[in-house]
Design a protein around this motif. Structure first.
Motif, PDB file in Angstrom:
ATOM      1  N   THR A  22     -12.325  -1.871   7.636  1.00  0.00           N
ATOM      2  CA  THR A  22     -13.118  -2.206   6.450  1.00  0.00           C
ATOM      3  C   THR A  22     -13.521  -3.678   6.477  1.00  0.00           C
ATOM      4  N   ALA A  23     -12.560  -4.539   6.769  1.00  0.00           N
ATOM      5  CA  ALA A  23     -12.860  -5.972   6.860  1.00  0.00           C
ATOM      6  C   ALA A  23     -13.867  -6.224   7.978  1.00  0.00           C
ATOM      7  N   SER A  24     -13.687  -5.574   9.110  1.00  0.00           N
ATOM      8  CA  SER A  24     -14.598  -5.769  10.249  1.00  0.00           C
ATOM      9  C   SER A  24     -16.021  -5.385   9.887  1.00  0.00           C
ATOM     10  N   ARG A  25     -16.176  -4.311   9.137  1.00  0.00           N
ATOM     11  CA  ARG A  25     -17.518  -3.880   8.721  1.00  0.00           C
ATOM     12  C   ARG A  25     -18.175  -4.942   7.844  1.00  0.00           C
ATOM     13  N   HIS A  26     -17.426  -5.473   6.866  1.00  0.00           N
ATOM     14  CA  HIS A  26     -17.969  -6.520   5.994  1.00  0.00           C
ATOM     15  C   HIS A  26     -18.292  -7.789   6.789  1.00  0.00           C
TER      16      HIS A  26
END
Length: 100
Positions: free
Chosen positions: A53-57
């Motif tokens: 999730t963090a990587s996507r953001h």
């Protein structure tokens, strides 16, 4: 792409945390968070979200130019791109002024 990047509370939080990386990520031992950037893993922990999730953001912020990502060994480090952020804010100010 820049408007999309700013249209998320999570991405805004990331940029806010990265304003003062030493304050928010002083526990980072692998590299200086101010000079080198902040490890993506620590950003995910600060947001209390899963790494994907963090990587996507972070990828959306990178594509918009708001952060740069630097790889070192097996980690990726993120740092604000202040010039791009300031250019965006100036553009937004002009766009909002012209709208009235």
């Amino acid at each position: 792409m820049q408007i999309k990047a700013m249209a998320s509370e999570t991405r805004m939080k990331i940029l806010q945390l990265l304003v003062k990386p030493q304050t928010h990520f002083g526990q980072q031992w692998s590299a200086d968070p101010v000079e080198f950037g902040v490890c993506m893993t620590l950003i995910a922990e600060a947001l209390e979200v899963a790494q994907p999730t963090a990587s996507r953001h972070l990828e959306i912020l990178r594509q918009a130019g708001f952060i740069s990502v630097r790889k070192h060994q097996k980690w990726s480090y993120c740092k604000r791109n202040e010039d791009v952020i300031q250019d965006y804010l100036a553009w937004l100010g002009r766009a909002l002024s012209a709208a009235g």
